[in-house]
Design an enzyme around this catalytic site. Structure first.
Site, PDB file in Angstrom:
ATOM      1  N   GLY C 294       1.545   0.175   0.873  1.00 29.87           N
ATOM      2  CA  GLY C 294       0.280  -0.373   0.929  1.00 29.87           C
ATOM      3  C   GLY C 294      -0.701   0.759   0.540  1.00 29.87           C
ATOM      4  N   LYS C 295      -0.263   1.441  -0.688  1.00 31.11           N
ATOM      5  CA  LYS C 295      -1.104   2.792  -1.173  1.00 31.11           C
ATOM      6  C   LYS C 295      -1.527   2.457  -2.391  1.00 31.11           C
ATOM      7  CE  LYS C 295       1.037   5.923   1.977  1.00 31.11           C
ATOM      8  NZ  LYS C 295       2.129   7.213   1.900  1.00 31.11           N
ATOM      9  N   VAL C 296      -0.817   2.095  -3.422  1.00 31.84           N
ATOM     10  CA  VAL C 296      -1.086   1.839  -4.588  1.00 31.84           C
ATOM     11  C   VAL C 296      -0.875   0.405  -5.102  1.00 31.84           C
ATOM     12  CG1 VAL C 296      -0.636   2.740  -6.962  1.00 31.84           C
ATOM     13  CG2 VAL C 296      -0.753   4.457  -5.071  1.00 31.84           C
TER      14      VAL C 296
END
Lengths: 343, 343, 343, 343
Positions: C294-296
């Site tokens: 869920g970061k990039v």
């Protein structure tokens, strides 16, 4: 400093029967990253060996035999774990045949003045030293063997078989030899770039000094490997390093198609390499990519990103102890070809 | 596809006592390339362990504990093979402490749709899967521990010791835990970038929601490691991966000089890494380069270029079976520091 | 041989306005492999710069500023191409601040005797030499700055802002300085492992010799970067190298979720690195993998596998000449934080 | 999805005259790491080109021509910057000759299902797509050319010269062609593993279906390259990638010694590669190591660790604009060999 100060500590070949890699491999299988990949490659290897209808083709690139892997490879031949070999010339001639002549590789160091080595007649492979004079004897032995042959084009396989016959007659001065073991077991060895090694030096000398001489037909290599594929149909490939041997061996599936007699893709494929796919070169190209070309089936394929001296002893020890090879018979694929004889 | 379809096959930690790497390591020593380098690193490791006056500092970078290496590292602590640890936060918190809470890592695959994983709440590390909900529990446990602490600046070592105490009280839900074993043996663990992991999430939550809170003083980490060097004087470093832990640990020699109490360079140094020196980054910089900085003595140093899941089980198994560690005593270096207590 | 014989040929910083990389980049875009990847990363960079609502976070790992990339990075700050920086300490303190003090890096060679360098007080980074005495001055300047500060916990950002103020007062003895430019433009710089560099030496000296001292709270770094994300919402990341700066910056998205104020994933992401994903370490992990966490966002992401000294001048020169940054305004993100003052 | 959806965006070849890399290269020279190494290699290249008595041998390995580097290499031939070429077969036949037949390479993506590509008859090289049917036409054109030749052993150089003649007669359906340019300029091209490419498929088809056929004598390749060395005496090598072409070309110095007519080591040597020395394989072995073998003089040698699509356009653009090649004359080394004719 003289030559003998540097050439005294001999590289010894790993004996994969001297330790049992099975418990380690079982642990690796439950871990992650390259440990798990190595265990997966090992599992495919055992499955391939258990598939007695499937011919196993071993490909060799990199300085493997100088690095202590010669006996592990010879053991595979001696125990029907390998049915054909495609290799760089250096492994077969400069390293295996060289040791069969009684010469050895020596432990050295990468942090040394190479100009000084040159003065002493010592050749270096990373951390390994070689006596250049002994390498010259190896070159000339090739020239001598060529000189005994009936002129006319030979495949590298033809020639290497005769190197094996020569060793059989003169005696092998090493515990094991790939060239000799392959000769005894009828296992064909191909070096598609045969002049790119000590054999090249010997053969150039031979051609330079003889009006009637021996050409090495590299097309014949590919034709013969194609004949093998047509004969055995099912194949698996066990690849150490990439380079020409990898490409050449993968290509053989396409060759059968070109001849209108399409055979199945390689059913099993593993590769041990440090190369990766990011530069688009063949050595590190994925086995999945090879599927787009119709060369390798993606069902049983695994790449292991590890240097070969570390990984190969483990994978061969595991396979040897597991014993799936025990039901394999000699395929003697050299039988497919007319025997060329010495003059 | 749901979460349980993907999270069922647990990563298991290698038990280095379950196989004996000594015969293999003996073979490697007589080969070439990375096999010989690994054997050389192994030899230095045993020499360092036999040197009972020398404190062994272990550095950890890369996803080691999620990959099945946790128990091998814990075994080193339990048997006095390690006197201090410098690590990335992920190994200590997201992976070791996480498993001590009863959670596990799962075997996955790199060739999967990451958007789908995101939907399912599964985090991926190459071929390994993690339940994101469980990771949130880990984050919040850190926040909970911080909440019990007397406000004021702590070193990461302080904090990790309290994590060990917390585990000791609540019970460890894993066969082995680095954090817990270090707590029991008085072995300090430093994470110089402590907020760069699950601890960071928990601690940001803690600081965000409390007026009086716990800061983590990264200078205190360096000061305390310097105190250790001043106390023990002779040190050896066993490095897995590079990054901050490598740099931080090498630097401590220079720090003693800055304080006017210069101590000897690290006497022994090995590093297992896949990085190389060609980009000038610290992770792959040679241990010889570290000598120019006055950090590492070049007498006993060896780099091994190999991925850690393959090399570490071999080197620790060899050391464990060889038994040079048997005369080592607990150094309990945590004794050098005032014990911080929970409120 | 003495010091001056080795320290005379200065490393000069690339001026990306002195050549126009646009035609080259246009060619790369139509080629393959890393050339095409670099052009794709360049295109994403320009798109990110044109997106004026999106804050650009630059991450720095590896020895970039000693290698001649300092001015290219300073130019990005000076022209609003960067709104926040997360870096290893060495780039900011040992290299940029060091040169702002008037010291320089020197061209050297990797093939030199490191024991001899040690005798001469010269430190080596691959092919670059540093005067150790000058580095000690840098360390002590940090100690001096710490001594002027009101005791109490600071983030590394706080501290680096004060380093910028110090330079502003004393004068910058270099054409460009990242620390100084960031100070002038209100651009926050975070070093999540701040004691892992020259600052560490200075701060340990400071803490060792003062009863009342300055701790550096690494949690505050993460909390402040989270505040930035909450404020700006849309973010893109321009990553050179991996390590702590990459992980720390990617993590900030998750941190907003932990605080119950979830923000969107990083909208744009590029990384220039030589690391690869095969060892499971964060530095080489794919940006697609970061999506599972869920970061990039995977819409605009590109990795370029190339050493930074080669790739960065091209990508920054292309961006500078293309001018998409011209509509960007100063975000002055330092404004989000209470200004800490010197005593 | 059908074939045309994937095969529409053509790979275009870089025009190194369309931008001027000199200012960039001047900057690189004052930086560090691979930027400085590239500039050093560039300087050696210009020195080698200015040395008009020195024959320049270009070696090619990796998928260079499919990746957009074909025209840069052709430009070197057209402007006397190259006097002989040693290459893998794929660059010459599957890629250069293939495009000269009017076919093209297409931009693709590495993240695609290779089984689907196989169904569609699309072959993949990392991020590049090829129409398999077109490749079959290329194979069969080789078979056709072989069919016109007088039976008897040919070197690969012989054969490739005839491919050039064939193109000259039929017309080149591309802006530039290495095979054709080399034909016009009398530049010999050697493929020591000639059957390891599209030529292999065509030639196996030829040998399979003809009683009287054309063998390709790989020893003749080595003998002819040795003749060239004996004729020109001074040589420099410009190597892109490693593999067989690197080894084969370095070996030629030793071959002159074997024939009793020792020639000087290669006077200049540069290599652009991503391989490194740590696995002991030839591709990444240092040029200093080659000195121990008596192959390469260490006075002017430089390795650059960079992927070729990035580095080659820069080095050739710099050389072209700098113009040191302007005093070079055509060496027309094909003149050394009896011209083989088509039947």
């Amino acid at each position: 400093m003289n030559k003998n100060d540097l050439l005294y500590d001999v590289v010894r070949h790993v004996d994969v029967t001297g330790f049992d890699a099975r418990p380690l491999m079982r642990s690796y299988a439950d871990m992650a990253f390259q440990a798990r990949n190595l265990a997966a490659a090992s599992k495919i290897t055992n499955k391939m060996l258990a598939d007695t209808d499937c011919a196993v083709i071993l490909t060799l690139a990199g300085s493997l035999c100088s690095a202590g892997l010669k006996d592990a490879i010879a053991l595979m031949i001696e125990n029907n774990m390998v049915d054909a070999i495609v290799s760089t010339g250096a492994n077969i001639v400069d390293q295996d045949f060289f040791e069969a002549l009684g010469f050895r590789h020596y432990k050295g160091s990468p942090g040394i003045d190479d100009n000084a080595l040159r003065e002493l007649g010592i050749d270096r492979i990373y951390d390994t030293f070689i006596d250049e004079d002994e390498l010259r004897v190896c070159d000339m032995t090739i020239a001598e063997i060529a000189g005994t042959m009936v002129p006319g084009a030979y495949s590298s396989r033809d020639f290497i078989r005769l190197m094996g016959a020569w060793l059989d007659e003169k005696g092998v001065k090493a515990d094991h030899s790939i060239v000799h073991a392959a000769y005894k077991k009828g296992v064909p060895i191909f070096c598609p770039a045969f002049s790119d090694c000590s054999a090249g030096f010997g053969l150039v000398h031979h051609q330079w000094n003889n009006k009637q001489y021996v050409p090495i037909d590299s097309v014949a290599d590919f034709r013969e490997l194609t004949q093998i594929k047509l004969d055995v149909q099912e194949t698996g490939i066990f690849m150490i390093g990439g380079g020409v041997p990898k490409n050449f061996t993968q290509d053989v599936v396409v060759a059968t198609d070109i001849l209108g007699e399409e055979q199945p893709m390689h059913k099993y494929a593993i590769q041990i390499t440090v190369a990766d796919e990011r530069d688009g070169a063949l050595s590190g190209s994925t086995l999945k990519e090879a599927c787009s070309w119709g060369k390798v089936n993606t069902m049983y394929e695994q790449m292991v990103f590890c240097e070969a001296t570390l990984a190969l002893p483990l994978i061969v020890s595991d396979a040897w102890h597991r014993g799936e090879w025990k039901d394999r018979r000699e395929m003697r694929l050299n039988r497919l070809f007319r025997e060329r004889v010495q003059a």
